[in-house]
Design a protein around this motif. Sequence first.
Motif, PDB file in Angstrom:
ATOM      1  N   GLU A 104      71.640  26.682 -44.166  1.00  0.00           N
ATOM      2  CA  GLU A 104      71.853  25.345 -44.738  1.00  0.00           C
ATOM      3  C   GLU A 104      73.267  24.824 -44.492  1.00  0.00           C
ATOM      4  O   GLU A 104      73.544  23.645 -44.713  1.00  0.00           O
ATOM      5  N   LEU A 105      74.174  25.716 -44.049  1.00  0.00           N
ATOM      6  CA  LEU A 105      75.543  25.281 -43.795  1.00  0.00           C
ATOM      7  C   LEU A 105      75.606  24.410 -42.548  1.00  0.00           C
ATOM      8  O   LEU A 105      74.828  24.586 -41.607  1.00  0.00           O
ATOM      9  N   PRO A 106      76.534  23.426 -42.496  1.00  0.00           N
ATOM     10  CA  PRO A 106      76.647  22.546 -41.326  1.00  0.00           C
ATOM     11  C   PRO A 106      76.919  23.326 -40.046  1.00  0.00           C
ATOM     12  O   PRO A 106      77.651  24.328 -40.058  1.00  0.00           O
ATOM     13  N   HIS A 107      76.307  22.891 -38.958  1.00  0.00           N
ATOM     14  CA  HIS A 107      76.492  23.418 -37.601  1.00  0.00           C
ATOM     15  C   HIS A 107      75.776  24.753 -37.354  1.00  0.00           C
ATOM     16  O   HIS A 107      75.755  25.227 -36.222  1.00  0.00           O
ATOM     17  N   VAL A 108      75.203  25.377 -38.380  1.00  0.00           N
ATOM     18  CA  VAL A 108      74.528  26.667 -38.190  1.00  0.00           C
ATOM     19  C   VAL A 108      73.115  26.427 -37.679  1.00  0.00           C
ATOM     20  O   VAL A 108      72.323  25.710 -38.298  1.00  0.00           O
ATOM     21  N   ILE A 109      72.782  27.009 -36.547  1.00  0.00           N
ATOM     22  CA  ILE A 109      71.467  26.850 -35.933  1.00  0.00           C
ATOM     23  C   ILE A 109      70.581  28.056 -36.211  1.00  0.00           C
ATOM     24  O   ILE A 109      69.383  27.922 -36.461  1.00  0.00           O
ATOM     25  N   ALA A 110      71.155  29.256 -36.156  1.00  0.00           N
ATOM     26  CA  ALA A 110      70.368  30.471 -36.367  1.00  0.00           C
ATOM     27  C   ALA A 110      71.278  31.577 -36.897  1.00  0.00           C
ATOM     28  O   ALA A 110      72.502  31.547 -36.713  1.00  0.00           O
ATOM     29  N   VAL A 111      70.650  32.554 -37.554  1.00  0.00           N
ATOM     30  CA  VAL A 111      71.361  33.737 -38.043  1.00  0.00           C
ATOM     31  C   VAL A 111      70.561  34.955 -37.608  1.00  0.00           C
ATOM     32  O   VAL A 111      69.357  35.033 -37.865  1.00  0.00           O
ATOM     33  N   HIS A 112      71.202  35.910 -36.939  1.00  0.00           N
ATOM     34  CA  HIS A 112      70.499  37.123 -36.529  1.00  0.00           C
ATOM     35  C   HIS A 112      71.396  38.329 -36.752  1.00  0.00           C
ATOM     36  O   HIS A 112      72.578  38.206 -37.066  1.00  0.00           O
ATOM     37  N   ASP A 113      70.821  39.512 -36.588  1.00  0.00           N
ATOM     38  CA  ASP A 113      71.542  40.763 -36.844  1.00  0.00           C
ATOM     39  C   ASP A 113      72.246  40.723 -38.198  1.00  0.00           C
ATOM     40  O   ASP A 113      73.427  41.065 -38.320  1.00  0.00           O
ATOM     41  N   LEU A 114      71.497  40.305 -39.201  1.00  0.00           N
ATOM     42  CA  LEU A 114      72.022  40.240 -40.565  1.00  0.00           C
ATOM     43  C   LEU A 114      71.812  41.591 -41.239  1.00  0.00           C
ATOM     44  O   LEU A 114      70.686  42.056 -41.375  1.00  0.00           O
ATOM     45  N   HIS A 115      72.909  42.223 -41.640  1.00  0.00           N
ATOM     46  CA  HIS A 115      72.848  43.549 -42.258  1.00  0.00           C
ATOM     47  C   HIS A 115      73.711  43.575 -43.512  1.00  0.00           C
ATOM     48  O   HIS A 115      74.797  42.995 -43.537  1.00  0.00           O
ATOM     49  N   ALA A 116      73.230  44.267 -44.541  1.00  0.00           N
ATOM     50  CA  ALA A 116      74.014  44.476 -45.759  1.00  0.00           C
ATOM     51  C   ALA A 116      73.821  45.913 -46.209  1.00  0.00           C
ATOM     52  O   ALA A 116      72.712  46.450 -46.155  1.00  0.00           O
ATOM     53  N   SER A 117      74.893  46.542 -46.640  1.00  0.00           N
ATOM     54  CA  SER A 117      74.814  47.921 -47.115  1.00  0.00           C
ATOM     55  C   SER A 117      75.951  48.156 -48.106  1.00  0.00           C
ATOM     56  O   SER A 117      76.668  47.220 -48.475  1.00  0.00           O
ATOM     57  N   GLN A 118      76.122  49.416 -48.522  1.00  0.00           N
ATOM     58  CA  GLN A 118      77.172  49.773 -49.465  1.00  0.00           C
ATOM     59  C   GLN A 118      77.950  50.973 -48.945  1.00  0.00           C
ATOM     60  O   GLN A 118      77.345  51.997 -48.614  1.00  0.00           O
ATOM     61  N   VAL A 119      79.259  50.852 -48.879  1.00  0.00           N
ATOM     62  CA  VAL A 119      80.091  52.015 -48.599  1.00  0.00           C
ATOM     63  C   VAL A 119      80.100  52.916 -49.827  1.00  0.00           C
ATOM     64  O   VAL A 119      79.995  54.131 -49.747  1.00  0.00           O
ATOM     65  N   SER A 120      80.220  52.292 -50.992  1.00  0.00           N
ATOM     66  CA  SER A 120      80.084  52.953 -52.290  1.00  0.00           C
ATOM     67  C   SER A 120      79.461  51.931 -53.219  1.00  0.00           C
ATOM     68  O   SER A 120      79.270  50.769 -52.837  1.00  0.00           O
ATOM     69  N   THR A 121      79.146  52.320 -54.442  1.00  0.00           N
ATOM     70  CA  THR A 121      78.414  51.404 -55.324  1.00  0.00           C
ATOM     71  C   THR A 121      79.241  50.181 -55.710  1.00  0.00           C
ATOM     72  O   THR A 121      78.682  49.180 -56.155  1.00  0.00           O
ATOM     73  N   ASP A 122      80.568  50.260 -55.558  1.00  0.00           N
ATOM     74  CA  ASP A 122      81.404  49.106 -55.883  1.00  0.00           C
ATOM     75  C   ASP A 122      81.959  48.420 -54.637  1.00  0.00           C
ATOM     76  O   ASP A 122      82.859  47.603 -54.732  1.00  0.00           O
ATOM     77  N   LEU A 123      81.406  48.744 -53.455  1.00  0.00           N
ATOM     78  CA  LEU A 123      81.881  48.123 -52.220  1.00  0.00           C
ATOM     79  C   LEU A 123      80.707  47.758 -51.307  1.00  0.00           C
ATOM     80  O   LEU A 123      80.389  48.459 -50.354  1.00  0.00           O
ATOM     81  N   PRO A 124      80.031  46.626 -51.607  1.00  0.00           N
ATOM     82  CA  PRO A 124      78.979  46.140 -50.705  1.00  0.00           C
ATOM     83  C   PRO A 124      79.606  45.441 -49.498  1.00  0.00           C
ATOM     84  O   PRO A 124      80.682  44.844 -49.600  1.00  0.00           O
ATOM     85  N   THR A 125      78.936  45.523 -48.355  1.00  0.00           N
ATOM     86  CA  THR A 125      79.413  44.868 -47.135  1.00  0.00           C
ATOM     87  C   THR A 125      78.270  44.106 -46.476  1.00  0.00           C
ATOM     88  O   THR A 125      77.088  44.408 -46.701  1.00  0.00           O
ATOM     89  N   LEU A 126      78.631  43.116 -45.666  1.00  0.00           N
ATOM     90  CA  LEU A 126      77.619  42.318 -44.966  1.00  0.00           C
ATOM     91  C   LEU A 126      78.161  41.906 -43.608  1.00  0.00           C
ATOM     92  O   LEU A 126      79.348  41.567 -43.469  1.00  0.00           O
ATOM     93  N   THR A 127      77.298  41.960 -42.600  1.00  0.00           N
ATOM     94  CA  THR A 127      77.654  41.480 -41.261  1.00  0.00           C
ATOM     95  C   THR A 127      76.527  40.601 -40.735  1.00  0.00           C
ATOM     96  O   THR A 127      75.361  40.780 -41.110  1.00  0.00           O
ATOM     97  N   ALA A 128      76.871  39.642 -39.865  1.00  0.00           N
ATOM     98  CA  ALA A 128      75.848  38.764 -39.285  1.00  0.00           C
ATOM     99  C   ALA A 128      76.400  38.078 -38.049  1.00  0.00           C
ATOM    100  O   ALA A 128      77.610  37.865 -37.928  1.00  0.00           O
ATOM    101  N   HIS A 129      75.490  37.750 -37.129  1.00  0.00           N
ATOM    102  CA  HIS A 129      75.805  36.890 -36.000  1.00  0.00           C
ATOM    103  C   HIS A 129      75.287  35.497 -36.352  1.00  0.00           C
ATOM    104  O   HIS A 129      74.119  35.339 -36.723  1.00  0.00           O
TER     105      HIS A 129
END
Length: 303
Positions: free
Chosen positions: A227-252
């Motif tokens: 829904e953000l302006p200029h964004v056409i597609a999102v792929h390779d979306l990943h989310a995980s946790q290094v520890s229970t208080d450190l979530p991380t997310l990556t995306a193209h």
Amino acid sequence: MGSDHSHGAVEGTPRRRLLIAFAITASVFVIEVVGSVITGSLALLIDAAHMLTDVIGLGMAVTAAQLMNRAPTDRHTWGLRRAEVLGALTQAALLLGVGLFALVEGIRRLFEPPEISSGALLFFGVVGLVANIASLLVLLSGRKKNLNMRAAFLEVLNDALGSVGVIASAIAITAFGWYQADAVAGILIALLIIPRTLILLRTAGSVLLESTPPGLNLQDVRRHLLELPHVIAVHDLHASQVSTDLPTLTAHVVVDDGLNGEESAQLLRSLQMCVSDHFPVSIEHSTFQIEPQSHFGEHRTHA
């Protein structure tokens, strides 16, 4: 392109509280071993064995807390944050072993109940309960800080419930001469230990398997990013946790070809704010790769 959030040493991991609980638990373990020899009680023996796992578990919790506070290095770029999960997993495995032993031995003693000194049993049960309550009060405020503290608190809570079972069986033996009460208390302690242990194992395993953080719906994340302006597609979306208080997310993130540098910088800030503020799980450490639509890259083959 990614966020510039620090993932350095954990502040506030309550090692001092863990050390106090460790000292109390180790003292009670010695007392209960002596008590189980004197009384011949299964419930007290199981509680002593449970105490031993707690002594080991709290020792590992103290060690994990120390490791978690180490700063990141070139070799360990996240520091040793995952020591929390490994410590909790080991504690849970020990607890599960004690629970299964208690269940099997309790069933056996239902049919072959030994004679037990109920007065001594009551004394040692009260001593154990008082010590466990003291440890619970020490750990109470820090129990939600991370999985390591949660495991330590859970172990002491189970000990307290075990002490209640010991006291109840002593009263039943004194009042009614019902020696099977000791076996029943042992079985009840096991039934309290096992389900909580399985939950802890599942939680620790989920982090180690890099599952999506509980409470975060990646389909909602993808929909909101689109829904953000200029964004056409999102792929390779990943989310995980290094520890229970450190979530991380990556995306193209695939964007319009005509996006200039200033617009790209603004979009990156919007992406970071989106995953940090919009969802139930706040992700402070996110990494986004922004790709123009004409980029001949992975988004042509990955969803």
